[in-house]
Design a protein around this motif. Structure first.
Motif, PDB file in Angstrom:
ATOM      1  N   GLN A 115       0.825  -1.203   0.000  1.00 39.26           N
ATOM      2  CA  GLN A 115       0.000   0.000   0.000  1.00 39.26           C
ATOM      3  C   GLN A 115       0.863   1.258   0.000  1.00 39.26           C
ATOM      4  OE1 GLN A 115      -2.702  -1.968   3.180  1.00 39.26           O
ATOM      5  NE2 GLN A 115      -3.947  -0.289   2.389  1.00 39.26           N
ATOM      6  N   ILE A 116       1.975   1.221   0.714  1.00 40.90           N
ATOM      7  CA  ILE A 116       2.889   2.370   0.712  1.00 40.90           C
ATOM      8  C   ILE A 116       3.561   2.514  -0.654  1.00 40.90           C
ATOM      9  CG2 ILE A 116       5.045   3.260   1.672  1.00 40.90           C
ATOM     10  CD1 ILE A 116       4.171   2.177   4.380  1.00 40.90           C
ATOM     11  N   GLU A 117       3.930   1.375  -1.248  1.00 41.02           N
ATOM     12  CA  GLU A 117       4.552   1.405  -2.583  1.00 41.02           C
ATOM     13  C   GLU A 117       3.613   2.062  -3.597  1.00 41.02           C
ATOM     14  OE1 GLU A 117       7.460   1.283  -4.991  1.00 41.02           O
ATOM     15  OE2 GLU A 117       7.845  -0.227  -3.442  1.00 41.02           O
ATOM     16  N   GLN A 118       2.332   1.740  -3.505  1.00 43.57           N
ATOM     17  CA  GLN A 118       1.364   2.385  -4.392  1.00 43.57           C
ATOM     18  C   GLN A 118       1.295   3.887  -4.104  1.00 43.57           C
ATOM     19  OE1 GLN A 118      -2.254  -0.024  -3.828  1.00 43.57           O
ATOM     20  NE2 GLN A 118      -1.928  -0.798  -5.901  1.00 43.57           N
ATOM     21  N   GLN A 119       1.392   4.242  -2.835  1.00 47.82           N
ATOM     22  CA  GLN A 119       1.323   5.641  -2.437  1.00 47.82           C
ATOM     23  C   GLN A 119       2.519   6.437  -2.975  1.00 47.82           C
ATOM     24  OE1 GLN A 119      -0.876   7.572  -0.861  1.00 47.82           O
ATOM     25  NE2 GLN A 119       0.477   9.359  -0.786  1.00 47.82           N
ATOM     26  N   VAL A 120       3.711   5.843  -2.959  1.00 50.15           N
ATOM     27  CA  VAL A 120       4.909   6.591  -3.343  1.00 50.15           C
ATOM     28  C   VAL A 120       5.171   6.567  -4.843  1.00 50.15           C
ATOM     29  CG1 VAL A 120       5.961   6.120  -1.100  1.00 50.15           C
ATOM     30  CG2 VAL A 120       6.545   4.658  -3.044  1.00 50.15           C
ATOM     31  N   ARG A 121       4.441   5.720  -5.589  1.00 48.58           N
ATOM     32  CA  ARG A 121       4.695   5.615  -7.031  1.00 48.58           C
ATOM     33  C   ARG A 121       4.494   6.979  -7.702  1.00 48.58           C
ATOM     34  NH1 ARG A 121       1.739   1.279  -8.342  1.00 48.58           N
ATOM     35  NH2 ARG A 121       3.557  -0.039  -7.997  1.00 48.58           N
ATOM     36  N   GLY A 122       5.496   7.391  -8.435  1.00 52.26           N
ATOM     37  CA  GLY A 122       5.433   8.665  -9.119  1.00 52.26           C
ATOM     38  C   GLY A 122       5.772   9.851  -8.234  1.00 52.26           C
ATOM     39  N   LYS A 123       6.070   9.587  -6.971  1.00 51.97           N
ATOM     40  CA  LYS A 123       6.423  10.662  -6.038  1.00 51.97           C
ATOM     41  C   LYS A 123       7.861  10.455  -5.565  1.00 51.97           C
ATOM     42  CE  LYS A 123       1.670  10.929  -4.216  1.00 51.97           C
ATOM     43  NZ  LYS A 123       1.116   9.677  -4.794  1.00 51.97           N
ATOM     44  N   ASN A 124       8.387  11.422  -4.850  1.00 49.08           N
ATOM     45  CA  ASN A 124       9.723  11.295  -4.269  1.00 49.08           C
ATOM     46  C   ASN A 124       9.652  10.361  -3.066  1.00 49.08           C
ATOM     47  OD1 ASN A 124      11.754  12.366  -2.028  1.00 49.08           O
ATOM     48  ND2 ASN A 124      12.647  12.815  -4.031  1.00 49.08           N
TER      49      ASN A 124
END
Length: 685
Positions: free
Chosen positions: A630-639
């Motif tokens: 869930q965190i990986e999905q959250q950080v995708r495309g972000k720093n």
């Protein structure tokens, strides 16, 4: 990987508990009943009348907590009444000052006791001379064993318990979303003194867990001494692997070996089964004198050599852990068993909720779909050890030998890795200044064991990255583990130094630090410059997370059920425990794995060293996989760095609230199941 090691376990000692079962109730516990309920109720009524209803909740909760902890040695009933009347702080500004004083001094005490513990355990955990009996004595010694006794004797514990109420998990869940940061900090201060465990029990726990750690840390198999039925050596000279971590990772690495990989995997699988059922010969454990055929169990030194099996040693260690952790039960009214402490107390997610998540995923329709996908990639039927399949990638897998050549040249020793930590952080998205700041608080040591991360207990102290480095430098397995452990160190450093309140330092539970470690670990090839972005990467990432969760969730269910069996059979022998572990491993395998991986009555799920080394730690791993995804999905495309800083500076509030704030939803298997379906759809086109 062994993470957060003794800190996590000792939090079980210093938190929770008050009184429970009559069977093992001690004289000390009888003393804890010194203040009667009638006395406490009368005092509560008088204090409410005097101070007003605005303070009713804190008065009632605080007085009852102190009454539960007060013993005859602490003073008379009149002393108890006088103490509560004189020590209850009703003014909000004065309460804030008291909190600040307590918080500051607990940090000092925790920090310096931790430093002592680190130093005393160094001979046991770091590469160096052989461990001596005196090393073991010092390493097993808990310098803080008498701390709680002292804090009760000087009344600091009572002042804390009286003024900062304890909230149950249910209450934190119901109220916590509306709490301010200060209210959360006050609630965590209220968790500090809810038990009174005698120093001798704390010392015994420290000794027992240290002995278990030493047993596992030296449980190595010399792979180059293994022989197949033709007498052939399959593994390279000098290869020495720790159980289970090294064996498992070597098995995984051999998916890249299209020539001899399957034979080596089957041999490792056979070694693992020998360890679980204890038919492994004693003479081949951490000993390179003899050759060993794990299929026939023949040990040779030119001629066949007689060697008794390990028999029940593994389960003697496990049983000692159970007995010593059970000694905490009578002192725990809030969490009366190790199972309760592990879930409601430490993880702060009810066991039934955890089991529901695990069973939901491993019985999902996606399991057989992913298994079919793996079979197509392997070109063969799956075998039990394919529970560790790790070939989810969009390109050709880089060989282990090539990776080891790179890592051993780059990191010939611990100093080289430590020097490179700032560069690793910059590659992951931190600014140069912040990367230096974080890495300046991390030190790298060569470990006897597989490696672990050990965080600081006070701000501006160092966290420790312990990793295994061979004479020829760091091999790829060691590097992969080290990157995982460095993820822990980064989380430990951020949540110790950048969280607004010391009592909120850390993460909600160890699954959350596992999530950061997984985020780091899966980028290990990126950090070596060996992996280029591919549009299909996110699909393979989903499948890898799903299959890893499928594996470790079954292992965790075995761990949980074994502890349930132990509580149902507290007088069991080590031999009976061995039979129970094997029986439970078979039952879980048959229900959730046999139809997918074959091998009716497999015992493979009992191999994890955590079961022997760290009581009920394993369920944190699959929870970590779910949180990680869930965190990986959250950080995708972000720093990545900015997101980690944002999420992890929440500190140690309860898990589900942390997740809502971090990613917008609670911990769930649904995002992973949906992503798995989409991945299969795209990759099967």
């Amino acid at each position: 990987m062994k993470d957060l090691i003794f800190i996590v376990l000792f939090s079980l000692i210093f938190g929770f508990m008050a009184c429970n079962t009559d069977k093992i109730k001690s004289d000390d516990m009888k003393e804890a009943e010194y203040i009667s309920a009638a006395t406490a109720d009368k005092l509560i009524s008088e204090m409410k009348d005097s101070l007003g209803e605005d303070h009713a909740f804190r008065i009632e909760r605080g007085v009852k907590q102190v009454a539960q902890l007060w013993r005859e040695s602490d003073g008379t009933t009149e002393d108890f009444v006088d103490f509560c009347n004189s020590s209850f702080v009703s003014d909000s500004e004065e309460l804030s000052k008291l909190f600040t004083t307590l918080e500051r001094n607990f940090e000092v005490i925790n920090g310096y006791y931790h430093k002592m513990d680190v130093e005393l355990k160094m001979p046991l955990q770091l590469v160096g001379p052989d461990i001596t009996p005196v090393d073991m004595m010092f390493g097993s010694y808990d310098a803080s064993a008498h701390l709680n006794d002292d804090l009760y004797s000087n009344k600091i514990a009572f002042i804390t318990a009286l003024n900062f109420p304890f909230y149950s998990l249910e209450e934190k869940t119901e109220l916590g979303e509306k709490w301010s940061r200060q209210e959360w900090a006050y609630a965590r201060m209220g968790d500090r003194f809810i038990s009174r465990v005698p120093a001798n029990i704390q010392q015994e726990i420290s000794k027992t867990l240290t002995e278990a750690d030493a047993y596992i840390s030296d449980y190595n198999i010399n792979m180059y001494k293994l022989r197949n039925d033709k007498g052939e050596q399959l593994f390279p000279d000098g290869m020495k692997l720790i159980s289970h971590w090294g064996l498992r990772d070597e098995l995984k690495s051999n998916y890249a070996d299209t020539e001899n990989g399957i034979e080596k995997q089957r041999m490792i699988y056979q070694v693992m089964k020998r360890i679980v059922d204890q038919s492994i010969p004693v003479k081949v454990i951490n000993n390179d004198t003899y050759t060993w055929n794990p299929y026939t169990n023949e040990v040779r030194d030119n001629d066949v050599v007689s060697s008794p099996s390990e028999d029940i040693r593994r389960y003697e260690i496990f049983l000692k852990n159970f007995h010593v952790m059970r000694k905490l039960d009578p002192y725990s009214s809030h969490y009366p068993t190790q199972i309760d402490r592990a879930f409601d107390g430490t993880m702060e997610i009810p066991k039934k909720d955890v089991e529901e998540l695990f069973k939901g995923l491993i019985s999902s329709s996606q399991v057989k779909k992913v298994a079919a996908f793996i079979e197509a990639r392997l070109g063969r039927k799956l075998e039990p050890f394919d529970i560790w399949y790790n070939g989810f990638s969009s390109g050709e897998t880089v060989s282990e030998d090539r990776l080891t050549a790179i890592t051993s040249a780059k990191y010939p020793n611990a100093e080289a890795l430590e020097k490179d930590l700032p560069n690793i952080l910059v590659k992951l998205g931190w600014s140069t200044e912040k990367a230096r700041q974080i890495s300046s608080l991390v030190t790298v040591d060569a470990s006897r064991g597989a490696g672990h991360a050990w965080g600081a207990e006070m701000r501006n102290d160092v966290s420790r990255l312990r990793t295994r480095i061979g004479d020829s430098g760091m091999d790829y397995k060691g590097y992969n583990i080290a990157i995982h452990e460095f993820g822990h160190n980064v989380e430990q450093t951020i949540t110790m130094n950048d969280v607004d309140y010391y009592v909120l330092n850390g993460v909600p539970n160890t699954a959350f630090t596992e999530a950061v470690a997984f985020l780091f670990q899966k980028r290990d090839l990126d950090l070596l410059g060996l992996q280029n972005p591919n549009p299909e990467d996110e699909f393979y990432l989903a499948l890898d997370n799903f299959w890893s969760s499928y594996e470790i969730m079954g292992v965790s269910l075995v761990d949980i059920q074994v502890w349930e069996w132990l509580y149902a059979n507290p007088d069991a022998t080590a031999s009976q425990l061995k039979d129970a572990v094997i029986s439970i491993s078979k039952a879980v395998w048959n229900e959730y794995y046999a139809d997918v991986l074959g091998g009716e009555d497999e015992i493979l799920l009992g191999i994890y060293s955590h079961m022997i080394d760290y009581p009920l730690y394993l369920p944190n791993y699959p929870m970590g996989h779910l949180i990680d995804f869930q965190i990986e999905q959250q950080v995708r495309g972000k720093n990545l760095a900015s997101e980690i800083d944002r999420m992890y500076t929440q500190g140690s509030i309860i898990p589900q609230l942390w997740m809502k704030n971090a990613v917008g939803s609670p911990i769930s298997i649904e995002p992973l199941l949906s992503a798995t379906d989409r991945a299969l759809e795209e990759l099967n086109k």
